[in-house]
Motif scaffolding. Structure first.
Motif, mmCIF file in Angstrom:
data_model
loop_
_atom_site.group_PDB
_atom_site.id
_atom_site.type_symbol
_atom_site.label_atom_id
_atom_site.label_comp_id
_atom_site.label_asym_id
_atom_site.label_seq_id
_atom_site.Cartn_x
_atom_site.Cartn_y
_atom_site.Cartn_z
ATOM 1 N N UNK A 235 0.965 -1.006 0.232
ATOM 2 C CA UNK A 235 -0.036 -0.529 -0.287
ATOM 3 C C UNK A 235 0.998 1.403 0.400
ATOM 4 N N UNK A 236 1.631 0.503 0.852
ATOM 5 C CA UNK A 236 2.899 2.580 1.037
ATOM 6 C C UNK A 236 4.087 2.308 1.009
ATOM 7 N N UNK A 237 5.430 2.746 0.753
ATOM 8 C CA UNK A 237 6.839 2.330 1.175
ATOM 9 C C UNK A 237 7.409 3.766 1.838
ATOM 10 N N UNK A 238 7.982 3.847 2.958
ATOM 11 C CA UNK A 238 8.210 4.937 3.617
ATOM 12 C C UNK A 238 9.907 4.732 3.481
ATOM 13 N N UNK A 267 13.815 1.277 4.971
ATOM 14 C CA UNK A 267 12.350 1.208 4.193
ATOM 15 C C UNK A 267 11.113 1.138 5.214
ATOM 16 N N UNK A 268 10.312 1.434 4.973
ATOM 17 C CA UNK A 268 9.590 0.951 5.912
ATOM 18 C C UNK A 268 7.997 0.493 4.839
ATOM 19 N N UNK A 269 7.322 -0.873 4.928
ATOM 20 C CA UNK A 269 6.446 -1.486 4.324
ATOM 21 C C UNK A 269 5.529 -1.101 4.744
ATOM 22 N N UNK A 277 6.257 -3.173 7.828
ATOM 23 C CA UNK A 277 7.769 -4.167 8.267
ATOM 24 C C UNK A 277 8.956 -3.027 7.270
ATOM 25 N N UNK A 278 10.078 -3.341 8.470
ATOM 26 C CA UNK A 278 10.888 -2.478 7.860
ATOM 27 C C UNK A 278 12.357 -3.203 6.788
#
Length: 281
Positions: A235-238, A267-269, A277-278
């Motif tokens: 949904x998102x990646x940070x 990276x944060x998923x 998850x990181x």
């Protein structure tokens, strides 16, 4: 404080990034005792709550969590990440709801007094949405960003640091293994809110400049809207960047004499079901 953040990231590692993440060098537990999370409100709050829960459950810390917004229940992301969270761990987290900067200052100052009556003083102090206190209507009769915000920022930051130093001494005197006392706060800058009047993208937030004098580590959130997000099918990646003088481990940059270089990137998923998850980059 960076040690708490990296503990959070390592606790909720991406399965695909597990092998690489295990090779990451640790961050000193004492060098970065204060951290400022910059960026998206929802993600930053999730990180703060994950830090509170991880500190309480994994390190046995007593946590004080200051926020202006009532927390009725744990967010879905936290419930998905920590489905077996014990009631005993939650009891170690005290949520306080000051509404103004004056109330925040008073409640932080009271932590000095509570150390005389509490058998275990807090070893983690969290402030959610610091800008809400600094810029709140009623602080100076107006809303928005004003020169007085810088004074509030310095006052709050100095008191937080002084309190953390005092509580660290108390923890050491009592032989506690959960010290030193750490501080973590989230802040939404003028650039992130879109309220800055400057058209220069490199213009700085004067309040953030003040905060940087006190907080040793920056944790900057930057959403990936391109290839990485599409390739991950989530949904998102940070992107999460840890930088600052409090970082003493990790893959350090060499070109950082004039400006603080990015020391660690994660990276944060965020998955559709709320799971987070990181992965170390």
């Amino acid at each position: 404080m960076a040690d708490i953040l990296t503990l959070v990231f390592r606790t909720f590692l991406s399965r695909t990034g597990l092998k690489k993440d295990q090779k990451a060098s640790p961050v000193s537990a004492t060098a970065g005792s204060s951290a400022l999370v910059l960026g998206d409100l929802s993600i930053s709050r999730s990180l703060l709550l994950l830090a509170a829960v991880t500190g309480a459950s994994e390190m046995g810390m007593k946590v004080v969590f200051f926020t202006r917004t009532q927390i009725q229940s744990l967010p879905v992301s936290l419930q998905r990440c920590v489905p077996s969270l014990s009631p005993e761990s939650l009891k170690k987290i005290k949520f306080s709801y000051p509404r103004t900067v004056d109330e925040l200052l008073q409640q932080v100052a009271e932590l000095h007094e509570s150390s005389n009556t509490s058998p275990t003083p807090p070893s983690l102090i969290i402030v959610d949405r610091l800008e809400g206190f600094l810029h709140a209507p009623g602080n100076d009769g107006q809303s928005g960003f004003h020169p007085a915000d810088q004074s509030h920022a310095a006052h709050v930051s100095a008191l937080l640091c002084d309190t953390a130093t005092f509580l660290t001494q108390v923890l050491e005197q009592r032989g506690s293994s959960s010290g030193p006392c750490r501080i973590i706060a989230s802040y939404l800058s003028e650039a992130d809110t879109g309220q800055t009047s400057s058209k220069d993208p490199s213009a700085t937030d004067p309040t953030l400049d003040v905060l940087d004098r006190y907080f040793q580590v920056r944790c900057t959130l930057d959403q990936d809207r391109g290839y990485e997000a599409a390739a991950a099918a989530v949904q998102e990646v940070w992107h999460i960047y840890l930088s600052g003088r409090g970082i003493t481990g990790g893959s350090e940059t060499t070109d950082c004499e004039d400006t603080p270089g990015v020391t660690q990137e994660w990276l944060l998923f965020v998955f559709p079901d709320g799971l987070m998850e990181f992965k170390l980059v």
